[in-house]
Design a protein around this motif. Structure first.
Motif, mmCIF file in Angstrom:
data_model
loop_
_atom_site.group_PDB
_atom_site.id
_atom_site.type_symbol
_atom_site.label_atom_id
_atom_site.label_comp_id
_atom_site.label_asym_id
_atom_site.label_seq_id
_atom_site.Cartn_x
_atom_site.Cartn_y
_atom_site.Cartn_z
ATOM 1 N N ASN A 146 3.045 32.261 -97.611
ATOM 2 C CA ASN A 146 3.749 30.974 -96.631
ATOM 3 C C ASN A 146 2.879 31.036 -95.003
ATOM 4 O O ASN A 146 1.900 29.813 -94.557
ATOM 5 C CB ASN A 146 5.169 31.107 -95.950
ATOM 6 N N ASP A 147 2.138 32.491 -94.870
ATOM 7 C CA ASP A 147 1.072 31.997 -94.528
ATOM 8 C C ASP A 147 -0.489 31.612 -94.559
ATOM 9 O O ASP A 147 -0.907 30.215 -93.407
ATOM 10 C CB ASP A 147 0.653 33.472 -94.572
ATOM 11 N N GLU A 148 -0.799 31.886 -95.305
ATOM 12 C CA GLU A 148 -1.853 30.401 -95.497
ATOM 13 C C GLU A 148 -1.883 29.103 -95.641
ATOM 14 O O GLU A 148 -2.365 28.094 -95.019
ATOM 15 C CB GLU A 148 -2.231 30.735 -97.206
ATOM 16 N N ALA A 149 -0.959 28.407 -95.784
ATOM 17 C CA ALA A 149 -0.278 26.793 -95.550
ATOM 18 C C ALA A 149 0.322 26.748 -94.705
ATOM 19 O O ALA A 149 0.668 25.913 -94.131
ATOM 20 C CB ALA A 149 1.039 26.714 -96.857
ATOM 21 N N PHE A 150 0.890 27.925 -94.163
ATOM 22 C CA PHE A 150 1.625 26.753 -92.483
ATOM 23 C C PHE A 150 0.706 28.426 -91.192
ATOM 24 O O PHE A 150 1.188 26.868 -90.328
ATOM 25 C CB PHE A 150 3.015 27.013 -92.356
ATOM 26 N N GLY A 151 -0.139 28.646 -91.004
ATOM 27 C CA GLY A 151 -0.171 29.798 -90.449
ATOM 28 C C GLY A 151 0.866 30.403 -89.221
ATOM 29 O O GLY A 151 1.618 30.256 -89.524
ATOM 30 N N ARG A 152 0.275 30.468 -88.566
ATOM 31 C CA ARG A 152 1.139 31.393 -87.657
ATOM 32 C C ARG A 152 1.078 31.008 -86.141
ATOM 33 O O ARG A 152 1.891 30.850 -85.059
ATOM 34 C CB ARG A 152 1.232 33.109 -87.254
ATOM 35 N N GLY A 153 0.045 30.420 -85.739
ATOM 36 C CA GLY A 153 0.156 30.037 -84.379
ATOM 37 C C GLY A 153 0.324 31.454 -82.876
ATOM 38 O O GLY A 153 -0.410 32.399 -83.804
ATOM 39 N N THR A 154 0.011 31.053 -82.294
ATOM 40 C CA THR A 154 0.548 32.705 -80.705
ATOM 41 C C THR A 154 1.118 32.827 -80.400
ATOM 42 O O THR A 154 2.045 31.376 -80.438
ATOM 43 C CB THR A 154 -0.733 32.397 -79.982
ATOM 44 N N SER A 155 1.926 33.695 -79.742
ATOM 45 C CA SER A 155 3.280 33.632 -78.637
ATOM 46 C C SER A 155 2.649 33.410 -77.264
ATOM 47 O O SER A 155 0.960 33.515 -76.991
ATOM 48 C CB SER A 155 3.187 35.533 -79.261
ATOM 49 N N HIS A 156 3.217 33.787 -76.787
ATOM 50 C CA HIS A 156 3.087 33.343 -75.634
ATOM 51 C C HIS A 156 2.136 34.316 -74.868
ATOM 52 O O HIS A 156 1.824 34.048 -73.647
ATOM 53 C CB HIS A 156 4.180 33.473 -74.246
ATOM 54 N N GLN A 157 1.881 35.258 -75.775
ATOM 55 C CA GLN A 157 1.184 36.474 -74.547
ATOM 56 C C GLN A 157 -0.474 36.507 -75.621
ATOM 57 O O GLN A 157 -1.167 37.272 -75.293
ATOM 58 C CB GLN A 157 1.612 38.359 -74.923
ATOM 59 N N GLY A 158 -0.479 35.166 -76.497
ATOM 60 C CA GLY A 158 -2.009 34.858 -76.960
ATOM 61 C C GLY A 158 -2.200 35.823 -78.058
ATOM 62 O O GLY A 158 -2.945 35.629 -78.773
ATOM 63 N N LEU A 159 -1.191 36.543 -78.610
ATOM 64 C CA LEU A 159 -1.624 37.246 -80.191
ATOM 65 C C LEU A 159 -0.505 36.103 -80.947
ATOM 66 O O LEU A 159 -0.060 35.043 -81.037
ATOM 67 C CB LEU A 159 -0.469 38.765 -80.158
ATOM 68 N N ASP A 160 -1.080 36.648 -82.286
ATOM 69 C CA ASP A 160 -0.372 36.341 -83.756
ATOM 70 C C ASP A 160 1.408 36.226 -83.998
ATOM 71 O O ASP A 160 1.424 37.261 -83.319
ATOM 72 C CB ASP A 160 -1.080 36.809 -84.788
ATOM 73 N N ALA A 161 1.835 35.405 -83.734
ATOM 74 C CA ALA A 161 3.209 34.926 -84.112
ATOM 75 C C ALA A 161 3.529 36.187 -85.123
ATOM 76 O O ALA A 161 3.028 36.395 -85.777
ATOM 77 C CB ALA A 161 3.570 33.706 -83.661
ATOM 78 N N PRO A 162 4.772 36.771 -84.454
ATOM 79 C CA PRO A 162 5.265 37.047 -85.559
ATOM 80 C C PRO A 162 5.715 37.044 -87.008
ATOM 81 O O PRO A 162 5.779 37.480 -88.015
ATOM 82 C CB PRO A 162 6.384 38.176 -85.266
ATOM 83 N N TYR A 163 5.760 35.385 -87.169
ATOM 84 C CA TYR A 163 5.817 34.744 -88.199
ATOM 85 C C TYR A 163 5.228 33.535 -88.489
ATOM 86 O O TYR A 163 5.068 32.766 -87.378
ATOM 87 C CB TYR A 163 7.108 34.337 -88.378
ATOM 88 N N PRO A 164 5.080 33.601 -89.770
ATOM 89 C CA PRO A 164 4.493 32.153 -89.771
ATOM 90 C C PRO A 164 5.390 31.087 -89.707
ATOM 91 O O PRO A 164 6.423 31.083 -89.597
ATOM 92 C CB PRO A 164 4.367 31.770 -90.988
ATOM 93 N N LYS A 165 4.813 29.482 -88.939
ATOM 94 C CA LYS A 165 6.125 28.647 -88.696
ATOM 95 C C LYS A 165 5.354 27.240 -89.275
ATOM 96 O O LYS A 165 4.495 27.216 -89.304
ATOM 97 C CB LYS A 165 5.357 28.370 -87.344
#
Length: 394
Positions: A146-165
């Motif tokens: 899922n991480d490879e296919a969809f990516g994570r994006g970033t959270s409001h704090q500029g960090l990697d999101a906790p889950y792929p999206k």
């Protein structure tokens, strides 16, 4: 169980949702997608299709409990096959993988059509069916695939999101909240690129609304070529010169690329006559004084409806804000059908897409039920409770 009564797996269904997702339609889709079995299985493909739909209704329940709910009512019909046992979760996972995403995708595209009739409140403007394009992101399980296919994006704090999206962009009917087409992609995919796949669902007689994130010169021209009318918000910095002022406060202008503007300037510098460049549009600008906005200034809309006698500036401004009806449709899936802050079940990209097609299909079926219930009572379908109807379906 007697042969005349049929096998248990022939009787599995989803109650009121089989109004839309009929057994015959499921069988047709399975044949078209080459998923019809040549031998009997504990979990035939038709049953797995209904199971996927059921798991998008009973999001809190484990696989075995979902299947148990799907067949438990048959006990009261005295049609329970004592030789048939509820399959285990691993068996259900394998059956989902064997089915794949294609049957659910095709099933959704076969059932999802516009619903609103001529008298449906809020569904029409100047004889055009009011539609909207928008997108949503959903969390999916944190697996390498899922991480490879969809990516994570970033959270409001500029960090990697906790889950792929996963990103879903859809086309919805504003007057009924029915989502009639959708495209699934990675969180990093441009919404315009996903929306481009929806153009085949744009029809003459539609008025398609979109926010400014979808606008580009190229995409506007492609969408207008479908002959559907458009009403899109554009960026405040877009250069739109007044060509002709209209009596309702809107004005005619032309959408031009930088290359087209440069060509006009060169022709004028040489003293040559210039032919009209760009695409003719009508511009509506207005202020909403009591709104909280990170971008102060007027809201600017462009439309292909050039004649103010067909639709006034005030009517078009009011219609644009029906785009939020699509936001409500997405919220129904995100927070009511799926549940707030929930992660989808599926651990592989193909199963994520299968699950989303199931979510979209059951959401559409519920909305179809609500539309017809409202039509019988002569009321607005948006005044009915989605959550109550969802409970009926469950």
């Amino acid at each position: 169980m007697a042969e005349v009564a049929g096998r248990l797996t022939d009787r599995v269904g989803l109650g009121v949702l089989t109004r839309v997702v009929t057994r015959d339609l499921v069988d047709e889709v399975l044949v078209e997608t080459c998923r019809r079995e040549k031998r009997r299985r504990l979990l035939p493909a038709r049953v797995v299709v209904y199971f996927v739909l059921a798991m998008t209704l009973f999001f809190d329940d484990a696989y075995e409990e979902v299947m148990r709910k799907l067949v438990d009512g048959l006990r009261f019909l005295r049609s329970w096959d004592e030789d048939w046992q509820v399959p285990t979760s691993p068996a259900l996972c394998k059956a989902r993988a064997r089915l794949g995403e294609e049957p659910l995708r095709e099933l959704y595209r076969r059932v999802a059509v516009p619903l609103a009739g001529a008298g449906t409140s809020g569904a029409w403007l100047a004889g055009r069916r009011v539609m909207a394009v928008d997108g949503v992101q959903m969390d999916v399980p944190d697996t390498p695939g899922n991480d490879e296919a969809f990516g994570r994006g970033t959270s409001h704090q500029g960090l990697d999101a906790p889950y792929p999206k996963v990103k879903v962009v859809g086309l919805a009917e504003c007057g009924t909240h029915a989502i009639i087409d959708a495209e699934i992609g990675a969180v990093t995919d441009d919404e315009r690129e996903l929306a481009r796949e929806l153009l085949a669902a744009f029809d003459p007689g539609m008025l398609v609304i979109a926010d400014r994130g979808f606008f580009s010169h190229e995409f506007w021209r492609e969408a207008a070529a479908t002959r559907a009318d458009l009403l899109w918000r554009v960026q405040s910095g877009l250069k739109l010169h007044v060509v002709h002022q209209l009596p309702d406060g809107s004005y005619l202008s032309r959408l031009m690329t930088d290359i087209e503007r440069q060509r006009i300037r060169r022709h004028r510098a040489r003293g040559l006559d210039t032919m009209p460049e760009g695409v003719a549009v009508r511009v509506i600008e207005y202020e909403i004084t009591n709104r909280d906005s990170d971008t102060p200034g007027p809201i600017r809309l462009v439309t292909t409806i050039l004649d103010p006698e067909q639709a006034s500036a005030a009517e078009l401004a009011a219609a644009y804000h029906q785009r939020w009806e699509f936001e409500t449709s997405l919220a129904e899936i995100e927070t009511r059908q799926r549940g707030s802050y929930r992660v989808l079940r599926s651990h592989s990209p193909a199963m994520v897409r299968q699950e989303i097609w199931g979510l979209l299909t059951t959401h559409y079926a519920i909305r179809e039920l609500m539309y017809h219930a409202a039509d019988l009572e002569g009321c607005d379908p948006l005044r009915l409770s989605f959550i109550r109807t969802l409970r009926v379906a469950r």
